[in-house]
Write a protein that holds these residues in place. Structure first.
Motif, PDB file in Angstrom:
ATOM      1  N   GLN A   1      42.113  30.775  43.472  1.00 35.28           N
ATOM      2  CA  GLN A   1      42.419  31.267  42.126  1.00 35.28           C
ATOM      3  C   GLN A   1      41.561  32.473  41.777  1.00 35.28           C
ATOM      4  OE1 GLN A   1      41.673  27.679  39.941  1.00 35.28           O
ATOM      5  NE2 GLN A   1      43.865  27.253  39.703  1.00 35.28           N
TER       6      GLN A   1
ATOM      7  N   GLU B   1      42.971  42.012  38.897  1.00 36.68           N
ATOM      8  CA  GLU B   1      42.135  42.944  38.130  1.00 36.68           C
ATOM      9  C   GLU B   1      41.960  44.256  38.880  1.00 36.68           C
ATOM     10  OE1 GLU B   1      40.864  42.514  34.925  1.00 36.68           O
ATOM     11  OE2 GLU B   1      42.292  40.876  35.020  1.00 36.68           O
TER      12      GLU B   1
ATOM     13  N   TRP C   1      42.683  36.305  40.951  1.00 34.09           N
ATOM     14  CA  TRP C   1      42.262  37.004  39.731  1.00 34.09           C
ATOM     15  C   TRP C   1      41.625  38.345  40.084  1.00 34.09           C
ATOM     16  CZ3 TRP C   1      37.496  38.670  37.942  1.00 34.09           C
ATOM     17  CH2 TRP C   1      37.474  39.103  36.627  1.00 34.09           C
TER      18      TRP C   1
END
Length: 136
Positions: free
Chosen positions: A115, A123, A119
């Motif tokens: 996860q 980003e 992320w």
């Protein structure tokens, strides 16, 4: 004589080394542990190699010393988008985005959960898209 020098040179390599883990609890706090972070219901923030022969307190102090230089380079930089078309603002935003991408790259090289890697990737893509938009 050469054998003696060779043996003395290899002596430090025979010393056993262990690892301690900097863990981040789900509540947000951090702590050091000798066991893997998942045994403490936490995520791994960092793994540091330390000598096995040291007491845990000294291992933590050594790990903190190794961690200190890292803290100054891995701070996440947040940028705010301002609709000002001046060249200096664009240039400074480009530099900030470049630093942010470098930070995300270094974060991605650390052991992270799936996860967290997703992320980081998302980003980084947002920052790259913004760079493309600004023509950095």
């Amino acid at each position: 004589m050469k054998w003696l020098f060779f043996v003395v040179a290899l002596l430090p390599l025979w010393a056993h080394s262990g690892s301690i883990y900097l863990c981040r609890a789900y509540s947000g706090g951090t702590f050091w542990a000798q066991a893997h972070c998942n045994q403490h219901n936490a995520l791994i923030e960092r793994i540091v190699s330390v000598p096995d022969s040291m007491p845990f307190d000294q291992q933590v102090k050594l790990a903190e010393q190794q961690r200190a230089p890292m803290n100054s380079t891995t701070t996440v930089t947040r940028t705010t988008t301002i609709n000002d078309s001046s060249a200096t603002n664009r240039l400074s935003e480009c530099k900030a985005l470049d630093a942010q991408i470098t930070n995300f790259d270094s974060m991605a090289r650390q052991p992270q959960s799936g996860q967290m890697q997703d992320w980081i990737s998302g980003e980084k893509k947002k920052a790259r898209d913004r760079q493309f938009y600004l023509k950095c």
